[in-house]
Motif scaffolding. Structure first.
Motif, mmCIF file in Angstrom:
data_model
loop_
_atom_site.group_PDB
_atom_site.id
_atom_site.type_symbol
_atom_site.label_atom_id
_atom_site.label_comp_id
_atom_site.label_asym_id
_atom_site.label_seq_id
_atom_site.Cartn_x
_atom_site.Cartn_y
_atom_site.Cartn_z
ATOM 1 N N SER A 446 0.656 -1.124 -0.109
ATOM 2 C CA SER A 446 -0.013 0.145 0.178
ATOM 3 C C SER A 446 0.959 1.339 -0.083
ATOM 4 C CB SER A 446 -1.092 -0.119 1.305
ATOM 5 O OG SER A 446 -0.069 -0.008 2.394
ATOM 6 N N LYS A 447 2.081 1.325 0.619
ATOM 7 C CA LYS A 447 2.903 2.309 0.789
ATOM 8 C C LYS A 447 2.214 3.415 1.387
ATOM 9 C CE LYS A 447 6.386 0.720 -1.583
ATOM 10 N NZ LYS A 447 5.874 -0.786 -1.646
ATOM 11 N N ASP A 448 1.324 3.016 2.449
ATOM 12 C CA ASP A 448 0.673 3.925 3.291
ATOM 13 C C ASP A 448 1.531 4.391 4.518
ATOM 14 O OD1 ASP A 448 -1.067 5.244 4.958
ATOM 15 O OD2 ASP A 448 -2.429 3.476 5.387
ATOM 16 N N ALA A 449 2.095 5.404 4.616
ATOM 17 C CA ALA A 449 2.812 6.024 5.704
ATOM 18 C C ALA A 449 2.271 5.869 6.738
ATOM 19 C CB ALA A 449 3.253 7.274 5.271
ATOM 20 N N ASP A 450 1.045 5.962 7.164
ATOM 21 C CA ASP A 450 0.671 5.687 8.607
ATOM 22 C C ASP A 450 0.728 4.255 9.148
ATOM 23 O OD1 ASP A 450 -0.383 8.228 8.335
ATOM 24 O OD2 ASP A 450 -2.511 7.495 7.902
#
Length: 754
Positions: A446-450
């Motif tokens: 996802s490369k979701d920083a959260d």
């Protein structure tokens, strides 16, 4: 074999924007069938309306039947007969929906249509006169299947109308899934935090008998002025056309006469679903006051129970079947204010009893969530059309909601009460190690920083529970103090999971922030010294997995030797315990069994030694032979382990065993390319989606959690960390396959499979 073209279900019913209970019911059926089956079960609507009522419908409505014109019934049948793609007509039957004597205009449609028909009787009248009996019997004879919503209705059709039991199906009224922990929050939003909220909802008519409740309230309010009563809903359109607001006006005047007008609030609106559910969630007690003894079922009753309300109800059939003393209070008569007063006071003055009823009702209605009801209608459609192979289950959307809810600034909590995190359960290394792996895996796609902030929390927990000597404890309470459990249980498996999580983290070093990798490396360096001393098979397997992941980016000779040493230990366990009929590492199978052949396969991947691959294949296939039998999938029961030479126990299945089966099947398919593993992988995942002996979903579509277990007669709807993380990982794996394969209805045992 070429599959048949998908057939369509045509639903005949009143439909929004028409305001009536059957219209709402049918809209929920349509939405849930779409959600569960997607394009594999197309569903269209034929809206029933009277000539004087004209509505603007959404695209789901393909036909409109003017119920006043008997000729239009035949014309509609001809249009449907000309379509090859309609597999079944599902008629939502209520006597007031169709014109003629007891709605007998419907017979002209049934006589003309040549498609399979399932008729859903929402009302079944006992003790019919001759004319009513003949009309209902004709509908039964002209229908392929008859659906009723209660067992009582089934009994009446069999006893009073001579309907064959084989033709009948009981499919309860559906309910909407809500989260348990929202009651106080929503009360606060409505400024009702200091109130005990009673409610009634639905389209208002004299049959609701609300005045009986009003006459019960003066003494209640005198003792408990914090009680308020919400009467939610508009006047029924049919009543409004005939007599205007006469009944509502009478109710308002009654509140004034009784001097309770400040505690009774009329919400004169037809609420959208979200608003309605919010009102029900914040209600402490739901009052069902219908005075119709022949009312078979109530959607309002079902919705209130599913929203966690304690129920007080008059004795309609629905209440008699579902309302035991653990869920609410069933009144003896229909029009007795004193009975209501006594029951209301009992629950107002006993908060613990009220909450216990709320919890019990909430748990009971999992079986009737619209997703589960959609599965039942899908089964009915497949049975009637004999078109089972095209029926597929939709892939649920991946959600991190519950994972975030369970996560504090210190780590992931162990358990929850329903969907509400249980802070008293504290934390475990096991769950935080799993969470660390899963969130890094999710970040990779996802490369979701959260996601990284969550991963950092879990890694901090792993680091914080490490001892000075490099080993790990497992249990901490809410105050982050080590608990006595650490002295009472074997911690080898937990230490193995820690090594696995650290090895996996370090294998992704090029994708992660330097600080996170550096911290993981320090913890790893202290822990890896103890790999030689591991003895239990699962601890060996988890440790070997961690070493393998580390070795993929740090191909050190010492690590390879550690892998060989551990793989040989597993191999030794196999040689000691296996025989011709028992190809396993122990003389019993317990929990997380798949990790043993999985680790052996990792031993092969790290070393290239074929002896590890051979045993991995032999043992995994042996395990699968006990999980996939006769077209069904069931894992080892936690009611009792599967002991060599004895029969495998049934029921008591847990998501962790299903998820680890999926994880290992994925690995073995990638290594061998054997399509049987991919087929079994899809079937295993469909366990979560309804392919199980209860045909119920084992996940919460609202928050993305998994339920804690599948029992003999119910689903354990607590949503702990272990179950939720296992489902989350299984979803991430299956996300890679969802466009390649589907979850199809198996003709054996009525379940879903490839």
């Amino acid at each position: 074999m070429k599959l048949k073209k998908n057939k369509t279900m045509l639903l005949m019913s009143s439909y929004p924007p028409r305001q009536c209970g059957i219209a709402t019911f049918s809209n929920d059926i349509v939405n849930s069938v779409k959600l569960v089956f997607g394009k594999s079960l197309p569903i269209e609507v034929c809206a029933l309306q009277k000539k004087e009522n004209q509505f603007e419908y959404d695209p789901d409505v393909h036909y409109i039947l003017n119920v006043n014109s008997i000729n239009d019934y035949r014309l509609l049948a001809e249009k449907i007969n000309n379509r090859d793609d309609i597999g079944m007509v599902c008629i939502e039957h209520e006597f007031g929906l169709f014109e003629g004597d007891y709605g007998d205009y419907l017979l002209s449609f049934l006589l003309a249509v040549n498609k399979p028909v399932a008729t859903v009787f929402h009302t079944v009248l006992p003790g019919p006169n001759d004319k009513l009996k003949k009309i209902v019997q004709a509908i039964i004879d002209l229908s392929n299947k008859i659906v009723v919503l209660t067992k009582k209705s089934q009994e009446i059709l069999m006893q009073d109308y001579d309907c064959l039991e084989s033709k009948l199906r009981v499919i309860p009224h559906g309910t909407h899934m809500v989260l348990w922990d929202q009651k106080e929050k929503i009360k606060k939003d409505f400024h009702y935090s200091d109130k005990i909220v009673l409610s009634t909802f639905g389209l208002i008519s004299a049959n609701k008998n609300i005045e009986t409740v009003l006459h019960a309230l003066p003494n209640v309010i005198a003792k408990h002025p914090e009680v308020i009563y919400l009467v939610i809903g508009k006047t029924h359109p049919e009543v409004l056309n005939k007599e205007g607001e006469k009944y509502r006006t009478m109710l308002v005047e009654t509140t004034k006469e009784l001097k309770i007008e400040n505690n009774v609030i009329f919400i004169d609106e037809f609420l959208d679903l979200k608003e309605l559910l919010n009102y029900l969630i914040m209600s402490d007690i739901y009052l069902f006051s219908s005075k119709d003894p022949n009312q078979a079922v109530s959607g309002t009753f079902a919705y209130a129970m599913s929203c966690g309300c304690a129920i007080i109800s008059t004795p309609i059939a629905h209440a008699k079947e579902d309302l035991n003393s653990g869920i609410g209070i069933l009144l003896k008569e229909f029009d007795k204010p004193n009975e209501f007063q006594e029951a209301i006071l009992e629950l107002v003055e006993n908060k613990e009893k009220r909450l216990e009823m709320s919890r019990n009702g909430y748990a009971l209605t999992h079986e009737t969530t619209w997703e589960n009801i959609a599965i039942k209608y899908g089964f009915l459609f497949a049975e009637v059309t004999e078109n089972k192979k095209n029926l597929k289950l939709n892939f649920p959307r991946i959600k991190l909601n519950h994972i975030k809810e369970l996560t504090t600034e210190y780590g992931m909590l162990q358990f929850s009460n329903f969907s509400q995190p249980d802070f008293s359960s504290g934390y475990t290394l096991d769950d935080n190690a799993r969470a660390l792996i899963n969130l890094i895996m999710y970040y990779n796609s996802s490369k979701d920083a959260d996601t990284l902030s969550l991963a950092s929390i879990y890694l901090n927990f792993v680091a914080g529970i490490q001892r000075e000597d490099g080993k790990f404890d497992n249990y901490k309470d809410l105050n982050l103090d080590l608990t006595s459990q650490n002295e009472l249980v074997n911690l080898e498996d937990s230490n193995g999971r820690a090594l696995w999580s650290l090895g996996y983290t370090l294998s992704n070093h090029n994708l992660l922030p330097y600080a996170l990798v550096e911290q993981a490396q320090k913890v790893w360096d202290k822990a890896v010294f103890h790999v030689d001393s591991v003895t239990s098979p699962r601890a060996i397997a988890y440790t070997l997995k961690g070493l393998y992941h580390y070795y993929t980016v740090n191909p050190e000779e010492k690590i390879k030797n550690n892998i060989i040493q551990l793989a040989d230990k597993l191999l030794n366990h196999y040689h000691i315990n296996s025989d011709e009929n028992w190809c396993w590492y122990e003389d019993y199978m317990t929990y997380v069994n798949n990790v043993l052949p999985e680790a052996m396969m990792y031993g092969f991947l790290a070393t290239g030694d074929l002896k590890y691959k051979k045993i991995a294949l032999i043992t995994f296939d042996f395990l699968l032979s006990h999980y996939f039998m006769k077209g069904e999938f069931s894992v080892i029961s936690n009611r009792g382990w599967f002991v060599k030479g004895k029969k495998k126990n049934a029921y008591g299945e847990q998501p962790i065993e299903v998820a680890t089966t999926i994880i290992t099947l994925h690995l073995f398919y990638e290594v061998t390319g054997n399509v049987k593993y991919k087929n079994q992988l899809n079937m295993a995942f469909s366990w979560f989606l309804g392919n199980n002996h209860l045909n119920q979903i084992i996940y919460n579509p609202v928050n993305g959690a998994s339920y804690d277990g599948l029992e003999e007669k119910n689903v354990n709807i607590n949503q702990g960390a272990e179950s939720t993380l296992c489902f989350f990982k299984a979803q991430m794996i299956m996300d890679k396959y969802k466009n390649e394969d589907d979850y199809r209805y198996s003709e054996t045992a009525g379940i879903f499979a490839i």
